[in-house]
Design a protein around this motif. Structure first.
Motif, PDB file in Angstrom:
ATOM      1  N   ALA A 238     -28.452 -25.180  31.182  1.00  0.00           N
ATOM      2  CA  ALA A 238     -28.396 -24.108  30.186  1.00  0.00           C
ATOM      3  C   ALA A 238     -28.334 -22.752  30.853  1.00  0.00           C
ATOM      4  O   ALA A 238     -27.556 -21.876  30.443  1.00  0.00           O
ATOM      5  CB  ALA A 238     -29.612 -24.201  29.267  1.00  0.00           C
ATOM      6  N   ASN A 239     -29.125 -22.557  31.889  1.00  0.00           N
ATOM      7  CA  ASN A 239     -29.186 -21.276  32.569  1.00  0.00           C
ATOM      8  C   ASN A 239     -27.864 -20.909  33.228  1.00  0.00           C
ATOM      9  O   ASN A 239     -27.476 -19.737  33.260  1.00  0.00           O
ATOM     10  CB  ASN A 239     -30.304 -21.290  33.604  1.00  0.00           C
ATOM     11  N   ARG A 240     -27.140 -21.888  33.734  1.00  0.00           N
ATOM     12  CA  ARG A 240     -25.931 -21.620  34.507  1.00  0.00           C
ATOM     13  C   ARG A 240     -24.644 -21.761  33.704  1.00  0.00           C
ATOM     14  O   ARG A 240     -23.569 -21.390  34.190  1.00  0.00           O
ATOM     15  CB  ARG A 240     -25.871 -22.573  35.709  1.00  0.00           C
ATOM     16  N   LEU A 241     -24.722 -22.289  32.469  1.00  0.00           N
ATOM     17  CA  LEU A 241     -23.511 -22.647  31.729  1.00  0.00           C
ATOM     18  C   LEU A 241     -22.583 -21.458  31.512  1.00  0.00           C
ATOM     19  O   LEU A 241     -21.399 -21.505  31.870  1.00  0.00           O
ATOM     20  CB  LEU A 241     -23.898 -23.269  30.384  1.00  0.00           C
ATOM     21  N   TYR A 242     -23.074 -20.382  30.920  1.00  0.00           N
ATOM     22  CA  TYR A 242     -22.193 -19.275  30.559  1.00  0.00           C
ATOM     23  C   TYR A 242     -21.643 -18.564  31.786  1.00  0.00           C
ATOM     24  O   TYR A 242     -20.462 -18.199  31.833  1.00  0.00           O
ATOM     25  CB  TYR A 242     -22.932 -18.284  29.668  1.00  0.00           C
ATOM     26  N   GLU A 243     -22.502 -18.345  32.775  1.00  0.00           N
ATOM     27  CA  GLU A 243     -22.012 -17.690  33.990  1.00  0.00           C
ATOM     28  C   GLU A 243     -20.924 -18.529  34.651  1.00  0.00           C
ATOM     29  O   GLU A 243     -19.916 -18.000  35.136  1.00  0.00           O
ATOM     30  CB  GLU A 243     -23.154 -17.438  34.968  1.00  0.00           C
TER      31      GLU A 243
END
Length: 360
Positions: A303-308
């Motif tokens: 979740a933390n890395r998905l958008y980036e």
């Protein structure tokens, strides 16, 4: 803070910068506001002219309601109409999770603008768990409308530079709060109807188990319990932000593929990137590159890395992106079905594939 921020509109989050940003808001301007979830495009929520600037900058449909951010749970009372003992009890229980990645939907008070609620009879409110956001909200002492700071339907921003990438001409300042800790939008929970159980309208990092322990009663999930909330009439207000069919999408075509697929089915002349949710970033037939969001398959890291990662992929000269589906039943060992449903939902909306299951 981000030592690499170089754009003149990105301000280090010093007391002076927070005062500058606060004054810009008071003057009716837009700023980029860090939160623990994603960066918000912030405007004072008590002025129609300021709120209208959000919709114009984001090219956001007027039927998509906004979330009002405040610095303290007590500041919510003037924005809502709690005329039920059940609603009041639920609010007191849920607000114990603030500051945090939780948005509550409650009956609106008459002081809340129609443009904030998309004309609906409820309002979404939250207290973010980010020191910079709280400092600003407590200094300005106004309800601040702040949807994600990106053009509508594009990938949500998790760094200050992401705000500049899409909205540099629209914002006065972006406060640099570093990389967002959560990286996924807040859980939206409706407690507006005392005759129904608390209901998750948009999944986030919070689990129903956690919420049930707070409320002492069952909590339903629109995604997991197959409740139809995503297809209102086109001119009707959405039940929650983030429910449009296409959302969080890169400009590069994105397809969901089975996790077990080990070769691209795309035309061999295309430059195709594969994004694995878990496991090693080993080369696979038909892909020019393979990335992995989490070697250990940790949903919080995904979740933390998905958008980036989606933003980085979108600027990587690829013709197509293929990313693993996430089905709840295949990730049962994670222990947080709601977070899995949240990631699955974001992927589904990013791809806008009719045949892509949500993993419910």
């Amino acid at each position: 803070m981000n030592p690499n921020a170089s754009h003149p509109k990105i301000l280090p989050a010093t007391p002076e910068s927070i005062r500058l940003a606060s004054q810009a808001l008071r003057d009716g301007k837009l700023i980029g506001l860090p939160t623990e979830t994603v960066y918000g495009l912030a405007a004072r929520g008590d002025q129609p002219e300021s709120v209208a600037k959000i919709f114009a900058a984001k090219q956001r449909p007027s039927t998509n309601p906004l979330i009002l951010h405040v610095g303290d749970p007590d500041a919510v009372h003037s924005l809502v109409a709690m005329d039920s003992d059940i609603t009041r009890r639920r609010f007191e229980a849920a607000s114990s999770l603030w500051p945090g990645p939780l948005t509550l939907v409650l009956p609106r008070s008459t002081s809340v603008l129609d443009c904030v609620t998309a004309g609906g009879n409820t309002v979404a409110v939250r207290v973010p768990a980010h020191l910079v956001a709280l400092q600003l909200l407590r200094e300005i002492s106004l309800p601040i409308a702040a949807p994600s700071a990106n053009v509508s339907n594009y990938i949500s921003p998790t760094r200050p530079e992401h705000v500049i990438d899409g909205l540099a001409d629209s914002v006065e300042w972006v406060l640099d709060g570093g990389i967002c800790d959560v990286g996924l939008e807040s859980t939206v929970l409706s407690i507006a109807d005392p005759s129904n159980p608390p209901t998750i309208l948009r999944e986030g990092v919070l689990s129903a188990t956690k919420l049930e322990s707070v409320f002492g009663e069952i909590v339903l999930s629109a995604a997991i319990n197959n409740m139809e909330l995503t297809k209102p009439p086109s001119d009707a207000p959405a039940a929650s932000p983030g429910l449009h069919r296409r959302h969080y999408s890169p400009r590069t075509p994105l397809r969901l593929v089975r996790e077990s697929d080990h070769a691209s089915s795309a035309n061999s002349d295309l430059r195709v990137l594969r994004i694995r949710l878990r496991g090693p970033a080993s080369s696979l037939p038909g892909y020019v590159d393979v990335w992995s969001l989490s070697a250990d398959g940790d949903p919080l890291e995904i979740a933390n890395r998905l958008y980036e990662t989606l933003r980085r992929a979108d600027s990587g000269q690829f013709d197509q992106i293929e990313i693993d589906q996430m089905n709840v039943e295949d990730w049962s060992e994670s222990g947080n079905a709601n977070l899995i449903a949240a990631i699955s939902d974001r992927l589904h909306r990013a791809s806008n594939q009719d045949d892509a299951p949500l993993g419910r």
